[in-house]
Write an enzyme that holds these catalytic residues in place. Structure first.
Site, PDB file in Angstrom:
ATOM      1  CB  ALA A  10      -0.711   0.106   1.165  1.00 36.36           C
ATOM      2  N   GLY A  11       2.110   1.303  -0.598  1.00 41.48           N
ATOM      3  CA  GLY A  11       2.924   2.229  -0.724  1.00 41.48           C
ATOM      4  C   GLY A  11       2.139   3.136  -1.829  1.00 41.48           C
ATOM      5  NE  ARG A  82      15.861   1.193 -10.483  1.00 40.06           N
ATOM      6  CZ  ARG A  82      15.935   1.532 -11.867  1.00 40.06           C
ATOM      7  NH1 ARG A  82      14.830   1.628 -12.643  1.00 40.06           N
ATOM      8  NH2 ARG A  82      17.351   1.746 -12.431  1.00 40.06           N
ATOM      9  CG  ASN A  95      11.982  -6.210  -4.062  1.00 40.65           C
ATOM     10  OD1 ASN A  95      11.799  -6.023  -2.895  1.00 40.65           O
ATOM     11  ND2 ASN A  95      12.143  -5.228  -4.911  1.00 40.65           N
ATOM     12  CG  ASN A 120      11.039  -3.084 -11.185  1.00 40.83           C
ATOM     13  OD1 ASN A 120      10.845  -3.583 -12.052  1.00 40.83           O
ATOM     14  ND2 ASN A 120      10.677  -2.037 -10.897  1.00 40.83           N
ATOM     15  CG  HIS A 175      10.262  -3.384 -16.334  1.00 44.06           C
ATOM     16  ND1 HIS A 175      10.050  -2.189 -17.294  1.00 44.06           N
ATOM     17  CD2 HIS A 175      10.155  -3.064 -15.068  1.00 44.06           C
ATOM     18  CE1 HIS A 175       9.630  -1.219 -16.446  1.00 44.06           C
ATOM     19  NE2 HIS A 175       9.715  -1.775 -15.256  1.00 44.06           N
TER      20      HIS A 175
END
Length: 312
Positions: A10-11, A82, A95, A120, A175
């Site tokens: 929920a960032g 990042r 992650n 990511n 990506h």
């Protein structure tokens, strides 16, 4: 029966995803995060905004995965962001633990859900989610190409002064910095970009697209992009729930397409109610194939490193 979308993390990205989805009024929403009070506060704030825009959507915040029960779609954005100078691969170990836990815990409560992965390094985390969940490839997809293609469209619009509605760009591949903007397939109102822009201008746009996420990280200094990534998720979720059969660039599990197997990779994906309906294959020229192979090699290496660290 009302659809349900649960967003894990929920960032800024997760909460903004909820914002875009609430505006679309296509599903009730759940925000889950480990930080006590944060998802509850953001969910309540968003819920209180909906009367202003006349949208009837239930929005719930929780620290408990049980709140996600019965989700049609699970979006995983959770993870550390990042920081300046940090590559997506630097995020790998931490992650991977977060995405695995989020996948396994939500699957207990929503065994029929379709997963959209945003954490990511994207392609590697989507691979991890599929392997950890043992779900078929149709039900796990990574959001990357929608975002990268939108960035390229924005840069083309800035350069040309043409409306973004007339600009179609297609960015495939992993990506990361080796993503593959397909300039031959991209166009302005049907006119190929290669014919519309001089080579130096087009090359600058391609390079800026590849570095698009890093550019924002360096500007913000304390976070990463969230408006564009989250609205890209919303577009994908809407395409799935509405069974639109929409073709978008997204990360899918490769089973021989483009000569690739056993990796997630950015390709044209058709999305419908079952998730990934089909992977479309472009006929690529030699230079495009070379770029795709180079990008795939980077993704394969990242997956191999992750698999050496995580037991599945």
């Amino acid at each position: 029966m009302t659809a349900k979308i649960s967003i894990i993390g929920a960032g800024m990205t997760g909460s903004t995803t909820a914002h875009w989805l609430a505006e679309r009024e296509i599903a009730d929403l759940v925000l889950v995060d480990i930080v006590e009070g944060m998802p509850q506060g953001k969910a309540l704030d968003l819920l209180e905004a909906l009367p202003v825009i006349g949208k009837d959507v239930a929005v719930v915040g929780s620290n408990d995965y049980a709140a996600t029960k019965g989700s049609d779609i699970v979006v995983i954005t959770a993870g550390i962001p990042r920081k300046p100078g940090m590559s997506r691969e630097d995020l790998l170990t931490t992650n991977a633990q977060i995405v695995r836990a989020a996948t396994e815990n939500t699957l207990k409560f929503s065994p029929d859900a379709i997963y959209i992965i945003l954490t990511n390094p994207l392609d590697t985390m989507a691979y991890l989610a599929m392997k950890a969940s043992k779900l078929p490839r149709e039900r796990v997809v990574g959001q990357a190409g929608v975002l990268d293609s939108a960035r390229m469209r924005a840069f083309v619009a800035l350069e040309t002064g043409v409306s973004v509605e007339n600009i179609n760009c297609y960015v495939l591949g992993g990506h990361g910095d080796e993503m593959v903007p397909l300039t031959r397939h991209s166009n302005i109102a049907g006119i190929p970009l290669r014919d519309y822009l001089p080579p130096d201008k087009l090359e600058a746009i391609v390079n800026r697209t590849r570095k698009g996420g890093g550019e924002i990280v360096n500007l913000l200094k304390t976070g990463s992009a969230y408006y564009a990534p989250s609205v890209a998720v919303a577009q994908m979720a809407e395409a799935i729930l509405k069974d639109k059969h929409l073709i978008v660039p997204a990360a899918a599990y490769m089973q021989g397409e483009y000569g690739l197997k056993d990796i997630f990779f950015g390709v044209p994906v058709q999305l419908g109610r079952g998730g990934v309906e089909k992977v479309h294959e472009y006929k690529l020229e030699a230079d495009e194939k070379a770029m795709m192979e180079k990008s795939a090699a980077v993704v394969k290496e990242s997956i191999e490193v992750m698999m050496s660290l995580v037991k599945l």
